[in-house]
Write a protein that holds these residues in place. Structure first.
Motif, PDB file in Angstrom:
ATOM      1  N   LEU A 529      -3.841   0.987  -1.335  1.00 40.17           N
ATOM      2  CA  LEU A 529      -3.683   1.947  -2.431  1.00 40.17           C
ATOM      3  C   LEU A 529      -2.326   1.651  -3.049  1.00 40.17           C
ATOM      4  CD1 LEU A 529      -6.048   3.317  -1.030  1.00 40.17           C
ATOM      5  CD2 LEU A 529      -4.914   5.498  -1.318  1.00 40.17           C
ATOM      6  N   VAL A 530      -2.324   1.199  -4.286  1.00 34.24           N
ATOM      7  CA  VAL A 530      -1.077   0.757  -4.904  1.00 34.24           C
ATOM      8  C   VAL A 530      -0.819   1.522  -6.207  1.00 34.24           C
ATOM      9  CG1 VAL A 530      -1.310  -1.575  -3.962  1.00 34.24           C
ATOM     10  CG2 VAL A 530      -2.202  -1.088  -6.246  1.00 34.24           C
ATOM     11  N   THR A 531       0.423   1.450  -6.644  1.00 34.22           N
ATOM     12  CA  THR A 531       0.761   2.044  -7.940  1.00 34.22           C
ATOM     13  C   THR A 531       0.262   1.103  -9.041  1.00 34.22           C
ATOM     14  OG1 THR A 531       2.717   2.946  -6.883  1.00 34.22           O
ATOM     15  CG2 THR A 531       2.670   3.007  -9.289  1.00 34.22           C
ATOM     16  N   GLN A 532      -0.295   1.700 -10.102  1.00 31.70           N
ATOM     17  CA  GLN A 532      -0.846   0.909 -11.218  1.00 31.70           C
ATOM     18  C   GLN A 532       0.084  -0.248 -11.597  1.00 31.70           C
ATOM     19  OE1 GLN A 532      -1.471   3.972 -14.093  1.00 31.70           O
ATOM     20  NE2 GLN A 532      -3.574   4.303 -13.374  1.00 31.70           N
ATOM     21  N   GLY A 533      -0.473  -1.427 -11.728  1.00 31.29           N
ATOM     22  CA  GLY A 533       0.297  -2.582 -12.191  1.00 31.29           C
ATOM     23  C   GLY A 533       0.991  -3.347 -11.079  1.00 31.29           C
ATOM     24  N   ASP A 534       0.769  -2.987  -9.821  1.00 28.96           N
ATOM     25  CA  ASP A 534       1.431  -3.700  -8.721  1.00 28.96           C
ATOM     26  C   ASP A 534       0.700  -5.020  -8.439  1.00 28.96           C
ATOM     27  OD1 ASP A 534       2.261  -4.714  -6.265  1.00 28.96           O
ATOM     28  OD2 ASP A 534       2.719  -2.731  -5.469  1.00 28.96           O
ATOM     29  N   ASP A 535       1.259  -6.137  -8.954  1.00 33.33           N
ATOM     30  CA  ASP A 535       0.605  -7.438  -8.777  1.00 33.33           C
ATOM     31  C   ASP A 535       0.922  -8.034  -7.413  1.00 33.33           C
ATOM     32  OD1 ASP A 535      -0.309  -7.231 -11.307  1.00 33.33           O
ATOM     33  OD2 ASP A 535       1.417  -8.288 -12.186  1.00 33.33           O
ATOM     34  N   THR A 536       2.058  -7.654  -6.873  1.00 32.55           N
ATOM     35  CA  THR A 536       2.486  -8.268  -5.607  1.00 32.55           C
ATOM     36  C   THR A 536       1.459  -7.990  -4.515  1.00 32.55           C
ATOM     37  OG1 THR A 536       4.698  -7.704  -6.324  1.00 32.55           O
ATOM     38  CG2 THR A 536       4.469  -8.464  -4.052  1.00 32.55           C
ATOM     39  N   ILE A 537       1.130  -6.723  -4.333  1.00 32.98           N
ATOM     40  CA  ILE A 537       0.172  -6.398  -3.264  1.00 32.98           C
ATOM     41  C   ILE A 537      -1.231  -6.884  -3.639  1.00 32.98           C
ATOM     42  CG2 ILE A 537      -0.935  -4.517  -1.976  1.00 32.98           C
ATOM     43  CD1 ILE A 537       1.752  -3.150  -1.817  1.00 32.98           C
ATOM     44  N   ALA A 538      -1.537  -6.823  -4.943  1.00 30.46           N
ATOM     45  CA  ALA A 538      -2.867  -7.281  -5.374  1.00 30.46           C
ATOM     46  C   ALA A 538      -3.107  -8.731  -4.947  1.00 30.46           C
ATOM     47  CB  ALA A 538      -2.994  -7.139  -6.886  1.00 30.46           C
ATOM     48  N   ARG A 539      -2.029  -9.526  -4.888  1.00 30.92           N
ATOM     49  CA  ARG A 539      -2.190 -10.941  -4.511  1.00 30.92           C
ATOM     50  C   ARG A 539      -2.450 -11.111  -3.008  1.00 30.92           C
ATOM     51  NH1 ARG A 539       1.595 -11.955  -8.650  1.00 30.92           N
ATOM     52  NH2 ARG A 539       3.325 -11.644  -7.216  1.00 30.92           N
ATOM     53  N   ILE A 540      -1.968 -10.169  -2.214  1.00 31.88           N
ATOM     54  CA  ILE A 540      -2.097 -10.336  -0.753  1.00 31.88           C
ATOM     55  C   ILE A 540      -3.306  -9.592  -0.192  1.00 31.88           C
ATOM     56  CG2 ILE A 540      -0.808 -10.200   1.432  1.00 31.88           C
ATOM     57  CD1 ILE A 540       1.657  -9.425  -0.279  1.00 31.88           C
ATOM     58  N   ALA A 541      -3.523  -8.381  -0.703  1.00 33.23           N
ATOM     59  CA  ALA A 541      -4.570  -7.525  -0.116  1.00 33.23           C
ATOM     60  C   ALA A 541      -5.961  -8.025  -0.491  1.00 33.23           C
ATOM     61  CB  ALA A 541      -4.376  -6.096  -0.609  1.00 33.23           C
ATOM     62  N   ASP A 542      -6.949  -7.642   0.316  1.00 35.52           N
ATOM     63  CA  ASP A 542      -8.333  -8.015  -0.006  1.00 35.52           C
ATOM     64  C   ASP A 542      -8.852  -7.179  -1.167  1.00 35.52           C
ATOM     65  OD1 ASP A 542      -9.425  -9.679   2.594  1.00 35.52           O
ATOM     66  OD2 ASP A 542      -7.762  -8.336   3.034  1.00 35.52           O
ATOM     67  N   GLU A 543      -8.480  -5.922  -1.146  1.00 32.71           N
ATOM     68  CA  GLU A 543      -8.930  -5.003  -2.198  1.00 32.71           C
ATOM     69  C   GLU A 543      -7.783  -4.078  -2.553  1.00 32.71           C
ATOM     70  OE1 GLU A 543     -11.905  -5.181  -3.437  1.00 32.71           O
ATOM     71  OE2 GLU A 543     -13.019  -6.304  -1.907  1.00 32.71           O
ATOM     72  N   VAL A 544      -7.687  -3.693  -3.818  1.00 30.64           N
ATOM     73  CA  VAL A 544      -6.695  -2.677  -4.165  1.00 30.64           C
ATOM     74  C   VAL A 544      -7.363  -1.543  -4.956  1.00 30.64           C
ATOM     75  CG1 VAL A 544      -4.617  -4.129  -4.202  1.00 30.64           C
ATOM     76  CG2 VAL A 544      -5.967  -3.867  -6.272  1.00 30.64           C
ATOM     77  N   ILE A 545      -6.814  -0.369  -4.765  1.00 31.20           N
ATOM     78  CA  ILE A 545      -7.211   0.786  -5.580  1.00 31.20           C
ATOM     79  C   ILE A 545      -5.934   1.252  -6.255  1.00 31.20           C
ATOM     80  CG2 ILE A 545      -8.153   3.129  -5.551  1.00 31.20           C
ATOM     81  CD1 ILE A 545      -9.499   2.366  -2.827  1.00 31.20           C
ATOM     82  N   GLU A 546      -5.939   1.309  -7.576  1.00 33.49           N
ATOM     83  CA  GLU A 546      -4.711   1.652  -8.295  1.00 33.49           C
ATOM     84  C   GLU A 546      -4.584   3.154  -8.498  1.00 33.49           C
ATOM     85  OE1 GLU A 546      -4.269  -0.609 -11.884  1.00 33.49           O
ATOM     86  OE2 GLU A 546      -3.438  -2.282 -10.723  1.00 33.49           O
ATOM     87  N   LEU A 547      -3.367   3.625  -8.316  1.00 33.86           N
ATOM     88  CA  LEU A 547      -3.084   5.053  -8.496  1.00 33.86           C
ATOM     89  C   LEU A 547      -2.045   5.225  -9.592  1.00 33.86           C
ATOM     90  CD1 LEU A 547      -2.591   6.127  -4.764  1.00 33.86           C
ATOM     91  CD2 LEU A 547      -4.624   6.439  -6.173  1.00 33.86           C
ATOM     92  N   PRO A 548      -2.132   6.321 -10.355  1.00 27.54           N
ATOM     93  CA  PRO A 548      -1.095   6.561 -11.359  1.00 27.54           C
ATOM     94  C   PRO A 548       0.244   6.835 -10.675  1.00 27.54           C
ATOM     95  CG  PRO A 548      -2.597   8.428 -11.202  1.00 27.54           C
ATOM     96  CD  PRO A 548      -3.159   7.355 -10.333  1.00 27.54           C
ATOM     97  N   ASP A 549       1.312   6.534 -11.388  1.00 28.06           N
ATOM     98  CA  ASP A 549       2.651   6.734 -10.836  1.00 28.06           C
ATOM     99  C   ASP A 549       2.974   8.233 -10.811  1.00 28.06           C
ATOM    100  OD1 ASP A 549       5.024   6.025  -9.822  1.00 28.06           O
ATOM    101  OD2 ASP A 549       5.895   5.259 -11.693  1.00 28.06           O
ATOM    102  N   VAL A 550       3.298   8.741  -9.644  1.00 31.64           N
ATOM    103  CA  VAL A 550       3.753  10.145  -9.539  1.00 31.64           C
ATOM    104  C   VAL A 550       4.968  10.176  -8.617  1.00 31.64           C
ATOM    105  CG1 VAL A 550       1.440  11.157  -9.863  1.00 31.64           C
ATOM    106  CG2 VAL A 550       2.251  10.696  -7.556  1.00 31.64           C
ATOM    107  N   MET A 551       5.678  11.288  -8.615  1.00 27.89           N
ATOM    108  CA  MET A 551       6.830  11.400  -7.718  1.00 27.89           C
ATOM    109  C   MET A 551       6.355  11.275  -6.273  1.00 27.89           C
ATOM    110  SD  MET A 551       8.903  14.590  -9.290  1.00 27.89           S
ATOM    111  CE  MET A 551      10.352  14.353  -8.253  1.00 27.89           C
ATOM    112  N   GLU A 552       7.221  10.734  -5.447  1.00 23.35           N
ATOM    113  CA  GLU A 552       6.850  10.486  -4.052  1.00 23.35           C
ATOM    114  C   GLU A 552       6.347  11.760  -3.348  1.00 23.35           C
ATOM    115  OE1 GLU A 552       9.841   8.184  -2.175  1.00 23.35           O
ATOM    116  OE2 GLU A 552       9.004   8.483  -0.172  1.00 23.35           O
ATOM    117  N   CYS A 553       7.018  12.879  -3.602  1.00 19.68           N
ATOM    118  CA  CYS A 553       6.647  14.122  -2.903  1.00 19.68           C
ATOM    119  C   CYS A 553       5.290  14.651  -3.366  1.00 19.68           C
ATOM    120  CB  CYS A 553       7.732  15.177  -3.075  1.00 19.68           C
ATOM    121  SG  CYS A 553       7.974  15.669  -4.784  1.00 19.68           S
TER     122      CYS A 553
END
Ligand code: AGP
Length: 591
Positions: A529-553
């Motif tokens: 589960l990655v933040t929208q536009g994260d190419d780094t993890i997209a290259r390593i992971a088998d599958e990604v699900i993109e999430l909108p950027d929100v505050m960590e809390c």
């Protein structure tokens, strides 16, 4: 069902309620009073023999029972010594046999014998008892198991909560612990000589003192407990989360989205402001919400928070001080362990704040104050919208308390309030991943095990994702803080093992990225589960699900959604009963 002529028709089937409906198609189901029960097996296997109602030896009395009679073995032994014969393995049969034994040996009516029998019983119960020789009455009682009486037009209903009753009436009386309800149809009404309803409801304590009836109006409509075009309640409840959270925040987060008001914090400001420590008690999914609450309250309010399984807390003689605030979280408001934890903490002088969904249920009634999550009735056994509702209330609570204590920087406060008010729209965005998640689910249906990893605010999200999957798909799944992987779970990783990693852009991003690399080095299959536009993890992971950027809390409120969808679709692919998974109950009213 009992007819006025005293004939008693009993129908039982194994499996779903639909089986019983089908079975009864050509049967006589008419009568003046009736009782029905779905059994969550505590004593004896699920079978027609052990199914309720259970009967007294003479077959004059029939009983249905939720809960557990703890001293049933002693009572059974005693009754067997007096010649009473038993046909089932259940604790429930013991209770009905005891009632009959008292009626016969003391020459009493059902109404007189029930309190005497309950006086001898240790345990939890919600019961309804019929006597076929008195076909116009029903006696019901509760202790630690919920029981509600619905008041209709010339008819009464009993239910363990209001939802099955609202189809017929919105007027309900919530029975208190130790209450016994006597419902009677007056004979004169049957002769048509009375123009009043001819019905009577009387509630007494176990000692016979008459109780004042408080009639409540339930304010949810039928649409809320229908599927509304969705194939399952769970999917409907996942999709209604944006609206539910808007309702949850209504009147609490102001329209300008710069202030949070909770009435509990106005009415009980002193108790909450002076808290030296917060103890959160809950079970299951609500406990996971509590873990998020801990981080929110500690971060914003700088008060130490402990999160306890209510079932452990209640039995381990916990240290509870007068300046502790205990927060009880429960969707149903009826969870036996959480209710017992509340009672214990209250006896020890703590101030109790409840976060519940079911209005008027036992836990809110037992607390000093609280906040309803207002997400509407949750029907699917797997909790979804209640979880996000609980986290939303915990966020509002932490913000309101932090503002009152002055522990949160003003700009940060405003940023979180604004961010929270935008969460419903962010969830709408996440819900668009549904088709992608459904495809993923098909790929991973083969798995027998899943690992879920997350850190910080995402760790409870990982726990919740794993619980959701195991509840409805029966796949073994574990949630871990990502850094703990190297201390054991990494041994499980091979090319068959799907690992779901919450790897959004937060303070722990780099570290979680390293964990993903460790998994890939061992050929594990990563769903990230990655933040929208994260190419780094997209290259390593088998599958990604993109999430909108929100505050960590606020991340749990969005990251949870695809995990709910993933478990839903995996369960559907495996052909499981999504809304009513095996062995689970919506309200766990037994300990
Ligand atoms: C959630 O999916 C489960 N059905 C279960 O863990 C549940 O959260 C737990 O039993 C507590 O219930 P409550 O919130 O009604 O107290």
């Amino acid at each position: 069902m009992i007819n006025v002529d005293g004939s008693l028709n009993v129908y039982k089937t194994k499996g779903k309620v639909d089986n019983l409906c089908e079975f009864c198609n050509d049967k006589d189901v008419s009568g003046t009073v009736g009782i029905a029960h779905t059994r969550w097996a505590t004593h004896g296997e699920p079978s027609a023999r052990n199914a309720h109602p259970h009967f007294s030896q003479s077959h004059n009395l029939a009983i249905i029972h939720n809960g557990i009679i703890e001293n049933y073995a002693d009572i059974k032994q005693r009754l067997m010594g007096k010649g009473v014969k038993f046909v089932s393995d259940t604790d429930t049969e013991v209770l009905v046999q005891l009632i009959e034994y008292i009626m016969v040996s003391k020459n009493l009516s059902l109404q007189e014998a029930v309190p005497l029998a309950l006086y001898q019983v240790i345990g939890a119960y919600a019961i309804a008892v019929l006597d076929k020789r008195a076909p116009r009455q029903i006696v019901a009682a509760r202790k630690q198991s919920p029981l509600v009486v619905g008041i209709g037009d010339g008819e009464f209903f009993l239910g363990s909560d209001a939802s099955p009753i609202i189809e017929y009436t919105d007027k309900v009386v919530y029975l208190e612990d130790g209450n016994i309800a006597f419902i009677r149809l007056n004979e004169r009404q049957e002769g048509g000589e009375s123009d009043d309803s001819g019905m009577e409801l009387k509630v007494t304590s176990i000692l016979g003192e008459e109780q004042k009836l408080q009639v409540n109006t339930v304010d949810f409509d039928l649409g809320q407990i229908e599927k509304g075009g969705y194939p399952h309640f769970m999917l409907k409840e996942i999709f209604e989360q944006p609206d539910c959270l808007t309702n949850c925040m209504r009147g609490r987060v102001n329209v300008e989205a710069d202030h949070v008001t909770l009435s509990a914090l106005i009415d009980y400001r002193r108790q909450l402001l002076n808290a030296k420590r917060v103890i959160i008690v809950a079970c299951g999914t609500s406990w996971h919400a509590g873990l998020i609450g801990k981080q929110l309250i500690e971060t914003f309010c700088r008060i130490p928070v402990e999160v306890e399984y209510a079932s452990e807390f209640r039995y381990r003689n916990p240290v509870v001080n007068k300046d502790d605030v205990v927060i009880a979280i429960s969707q149903s408001g009826e969870t036996a362990d959480t209710l017992a934890a509340v009672q214990l903490a209250k006896e020890r002088g703590a101030f109790i704040y409840g976060i519940c969904n079911a209005i008027g249920s036992s836990i809110p009634r037992a607390t000093h104050t609280g906040t309803y999550i207002h997400v509407g009735p949750e029907i699917g056994v797997a909790s979804t919208k209640a979880f996000t509702g609980q986290v939303t209330v915990l966020t509002m609570f932490a913000l309101a308390l932090a503002e009152a204590k002055g522990t949160l920087d003003r700009d940060e406060y405003l940023k979180v309030v604004k961010g929270l008010s935008e969460i419903p729209d962010k969830i709408r965005e996440v819900l668009k991943t549904n088709d992608h998640v459904a495809d993923l689910a098909r790929t991973f249906t083969y798995a027998h095990n899943f690992l879920y990893l997350g850190r910080g605010f995402s760790y409870p999200v990982a726990l919740e994702g794993a619980l959701k999957l195991k509840e409805i798909s029966y796949i073994h799944a574990e949630g871990y803080p990502a850094a703990e992987m190297k201390h054991g779970p990494i041994a499980l990783i091979d090319s068959d093992m799907p690992v779901v990693v919450v790897a959004t852009h937060d303070a722990m991003y780099e570290k979680v990225l390293s964990n993903i690399q460790e998994i890939k080095a061992r050929k594990g299959r990563v769903i990230a589960l990655v933040t929208q536009g994260d190419d780094t993890i997209a290259r390593i992971a088998d599958e990604v699900i993109e999430l909108p950027d929100v505050m960590e809390c606020l991340e749990p409120l969005v990251a949870t959604i695809p995990l709910q969808l993933l478990s839903y679709h995996v369960a559907v692919c495996k052909g499981k009963d999504v809304d009513q998974p095996r062995n689970l109950a919506k309200s766990v009213t037994v300990e």
